[in-house]
Scaffold this motif. Structure first.
Motif, PDB file in Angstrom:
ATOM      1  N   SER A  51      41.236  38.808  29.835  1.00 27.92           N
ATOM      2  CA  SER A  51      42.085  37.624  29.679  1.00 27.92           C
ATOM      3  C   SER A  51      43.526  38.085  29.764  1.00 27.92           C
ATOM      4  CB  SER A  51      41.841  36.967  28.322  1.00 27.92           C
ATOM      5  OG  SER A  51      40.530  36.475  28.250  1.00 27.92           O
ATOM      6  N   TYR A  52      44.316  37.406  30.590  1.00 29.38           N
ATOM      7  CA  TYR A  52      45.715  37.783  30.770  1.00 29.38           C
ATOM      8  C   TYR A  52      46.571  36.536  30.822  1.00 29.38           C
ATOM      9  CZ  TYR A  52      50.027  39.564  32.767  1.00 29.38           C
ATOM     10  OH  TYR A  52      51.348  39.881  32.964  1.00 29.38           O
ATOM     11  N   VAL A  53      47.664  36.579  30.080  1.00 31.16           N
ATOM     12  CA  VAL A  53      48.672  35.529  30.178  1.00 31.16           C
ATOM     13  C   VAL A  53      50.014  36.230  30.290  1.00 31.16           C
ATOM     14  CG1 VAL A  53      48.880  35.262  27.665  1.00 31.16           C
ATOM     15  CG2 VAL A  53      49.585  33.405  29.171  1.00 31.16           C
ATOM     16  N   GLY A  54      50.761  35.865  31.337  1.00 28.60           N
ATOM     17  CA  GLY A  54      52.059  36.504  31.522  1.00 28.60           C
ATOM     18  C   GLY A  54      52.528  36.426  32.951  1.00 28.60           C
ATOM     19  N   ASP A  55      53.600  37.160  33.233  1.00 28.07           N
ATOM     20  CA  ASP A  55      54.207  37.189  34.558  1.00 28.07           C
ATOM     21  C   ASP A  55      53.419  38.128  35.467  1.00 28.07           C
ATOM     22  OD1 ASP A  55      56.187  35.539  33.551  1.00 28.07           O
ATOM     23  OD2 ASP A  55      57.530  37.210  33.078  1.00 28.07           O
ATOM     24  N   ARG A  56      53.590  37.924  36.766  1.00 29.75           N
ATOM     25  CA  ARG A  56      52.933  38.767  37.774  1.00 29.75           C
ATOM     26  C   ARG A  56      53.974  39.282  38.759  1.00 29.75           C
ATOM     27  NH1 ARG A  56      47.259  38.142  38.058  1.00 29.75           N
ATOM     28  NH2 ARG A  56      46.539  36.683  36.471  1.00 29.75           N
ATOM     29  N   ILE A  84      55.697  41.827  29.687  1.00 36.86           N
ATOM     30  CA  ILE A  84      55.504  40.802  30.718  1.00 36.86           C
ATOM     31  C   ILE A  84      54.220  40.009  30.522  1.00 36.86           C
ATOM     32  CG2 ILE A  84      56.895  42.025  32.423  1.00 36.86           C
ATOM     33  CD1 ILE A  84      54.184  42.801  33.808  1.00 36.86           C
ATOM     34  N   GLY A  85      53.349  40.470  29.606  1.00 38.82           N
ATOM     35  CA  GLY A  85      52.114  39.735  29.392  1.00 38.82           C
ATOM     36  C   GLY A  85      51.263  40.312  28.277  1.00 38.82           C
ATOM     37  N   HIS A  86      50.278  39.527  27.891  1.00 38.97           N
ATOM     38  CA  HIS A  86      49.343  39.912  26.831  1.00 38.97           C
ATOM     39  C   HIS A  86      47.936  39.923  27.400  1.00 38.97           C
ATOM     40  CE1 HIS A  86      52.472  39.535  23.773  1.00 38.97           C
ATOM     41  NE2 HIS A  86      52.896  38.520  24.501  1.00 38.97           N
ATOM     42  N   LEU A  87      47.150  40.923  26.982  1.00 37.15           N
ATOM     43  CA  LEU A  87      45.799  41.095  27.494  1.00 37.15           C
ATOM     44  C   LEU A  87      44.792  41.183  26.370  1.00 37.15           C
ATOM     45  CD1 LEU A  87      47.813  43.447  29.086  1.00 37.15           C
ATOM     46  CD2 LEU A  87      46.012  42.980  30.706  1.00 37.15           C
ATOM     47  N   ILE A 147      41.468  46.842  31.128  1.00 33.82           N
ATOM     48  CA  ILE A 147      42.844  46.427  30.822  1.00 33.82           C
ATOM     49  C   ILE A 147      43.833  47.150  31.731  1.00 33.82           C
ATOM     50  CG2 ILE A 147      44.661  46.672  29.067  1.00 33.82           C
ATOM     51  CD1 ILE A 147      42.508  45.819  26.991  1.00 33.82           C
ATOM     52  N   ILE A 148      43.654  48.444  31.921  1.00 30.13           N
ATOM     53  CA  ILE A 148      44.542  49.225  32.787  1.00 30.13           C
ATOM     54  C   ILE A 148      44.463  48.699  34.224  1.00 30.13           C
ATOM     55  CG2 ILE A 148      44.953  51.516  33.796  1.00 30.13           C
ATOM     56  CD1 ILE A 148      43.983  52.653  31.035  1.00 30.13           C
ATOM     57  N   ALA A 149      43.270  48.406  34.684  1.00 28.51           N
ATOM     58  CA  ALA A 149      43.100  47.874  36.042  1.00 28.51           C
ATOM     59  C   ALA A 149      43.811  46.533  36.189  1.00 28.51           C
ATOM     60  CB  ALA A 149      41.615  47.730  36.365  1.00 28.51           C
ATOM     61  N   LYS A 150      43.723  45.678  35.166  1.00 21.24           N
ATOM     62  CA  LYS A 150      44.400  44.382  35.215  1.00 21.24           C
ATOM     63  C   LYS A 150      45.906  44.585  35.228  1.00 21.24           C
ATOM     64  CE  LYS A 150      43.646  40.043  34.992  1.00 21.24           C
ATOM     65  NZ  LYS A 150      43.235  39.320  36.202  1.00 21.24           N
ATOM     66  N   CYS A 151      46.413  45.567  34.480  1.00 22.31           N
ATOM     67  CA  CYS A 151      47.847  45.855  34.472  1.00 22.31           C
ATOM     68  C   CYS A 151      48.324  46.283  35.856  1.00 22.31           C
ATOM     69  CB  CYS A 151      48.171  46.914  33.425  1.00 22.31           C
ATOM     70  SG  CYS A 151      48.157  46.276  31.746  1.00 22.31           S
ATOM     71  N   ARG A 152      47.540  47.110  36.539  1.00 22.17           N
ATOM     72  CA  ARG A 152      47.899  47.483  37.916  1.00 22.17           C
ATOM     73  C   ARG A 152      47.952  46.240  38.797  1.00 22.17           C
ATOM     74  NH1 ARG A 152      44.664  52.168  37.015  1.00 22.17           N
ATOM     75  NH2 ARG A 152      42.827  51.118  37.823  1.00 22.17           N
ATOM     76  N   GLU A 153      46.972  45.362  38.629  1.00 21.52           N
ATOM     77  CA  GLU A 153      46.877  44.139  39.434  1.00 21.52           C
ATOM     78  C   GLU A 153      48.088  43.224  39.244  1.00 21.52           C
ATOM     79  OE1 GLU A 153      44.227  40.147  39.104  1.00 21.52           O
ATOM     80  OE2 GLU A 153      43.101  42.015  39.007  1.00 21.52           O
ATOM     81  N   VAL A 154      48.582  43.109  38.002  1.00 24.33           N
ATOM     82  CA  VAL A 154      49.702  42.196  37.726  1.00 24.33           C
ATOM     83  C   VAL A 154      51.067  42.870  37.880  1.00 24.33           C
ATOM     84  CG1 VAL A 154      48.279  40.762  36.219  1.00 24.33           C
ATOM     85  CG2 VAL A 154      49.749  42.530  35.213  1.00 24.33           C
ATOM     86  N   GLY A 155      51.085  44.157  38.239  1.00 21.77           N
ATOM     87  CA  GLY A 155      52.342  44.837  38.512  1.00 21.77           C
ATOM     88  C   GLY A 155      53.029  45.436  37.307  1.00 21.77           C
ATOM     89  N   ALA A 156      52.288  45.732  36.253  1.00 22.97           N
ATOM     90  CA  ALA A 156      52.881  46.355  35.067  1.00 22.97           C
ATOM     91  C   ALA A 156      53.156  47.835  35.336  1.00 22.97           C
ATOM     92  CB  ALA A 156      51.954  46.213  33.868  1.00 22.97           C
TER      93      ALA A 156
END
Length: 115
Positions: free
Chosen positions: A29-34, A57-60, A77-86
């Motif tokens: 689950s992710y809410v935030g900027d991309r 930039i977001g919460h996971l 979580i790390i994979a999602k962070c890569r996806e959203v540009g963290a």
């Protein structure tokens, strides 16, 4: 006498399908900027460990389940962070809740370094 049975192939196909389905259902689950996806995400376990100026930039949140669930949740979580540009992620720990009070979730913050 040799018996050619399709059963082993069918069982193998069912096992693969079940594995793919199980992993597909597990989503962060992710809410935030991309932003543009990133290759490298730095992992921190405390905000004070981040030595570069940053903004959240977001919460996971990812449900922890199964064998090695904590590590799997962290990797998701790390994979999602890569996806959203963290640029980094701060692993905040665990929280219990959901539909059952015993469901465990790993929480994190996605961060972007300020240049």
């Amino acid at each position: 006498m040799k018996i050619n049975s399709p059963l082993p192939r069918i069982m193998g196909a069912l096992l693969i399908t079940a594995t793919i389905t199980f992993h597909a259902c597990m989503t962060v689950s992710y809410v935030g900027d991309r932003y543009q996806p990133t290759e490298q995400v730095d992992v921190y376990y405390a905000e004070k460990d981040v030595k570069t100026e940053y903004r959240v930039i977001g919460h996971l949140s990812e449900k922890v389940s199964g064998l090695k669930g904590e590590e799997r949740a962290k990797q998701q979580i790390i994979a999602k962070c890569r996806e959203v540009g963290a640029d980094g992620v701060i692993i905040l720990g665990f929280e219990y809740g959901g539909s059952k009070e015993t469901e465990e979730y790993q929480k994190a913050q996605a961060i972007k370094y300020i240049e």
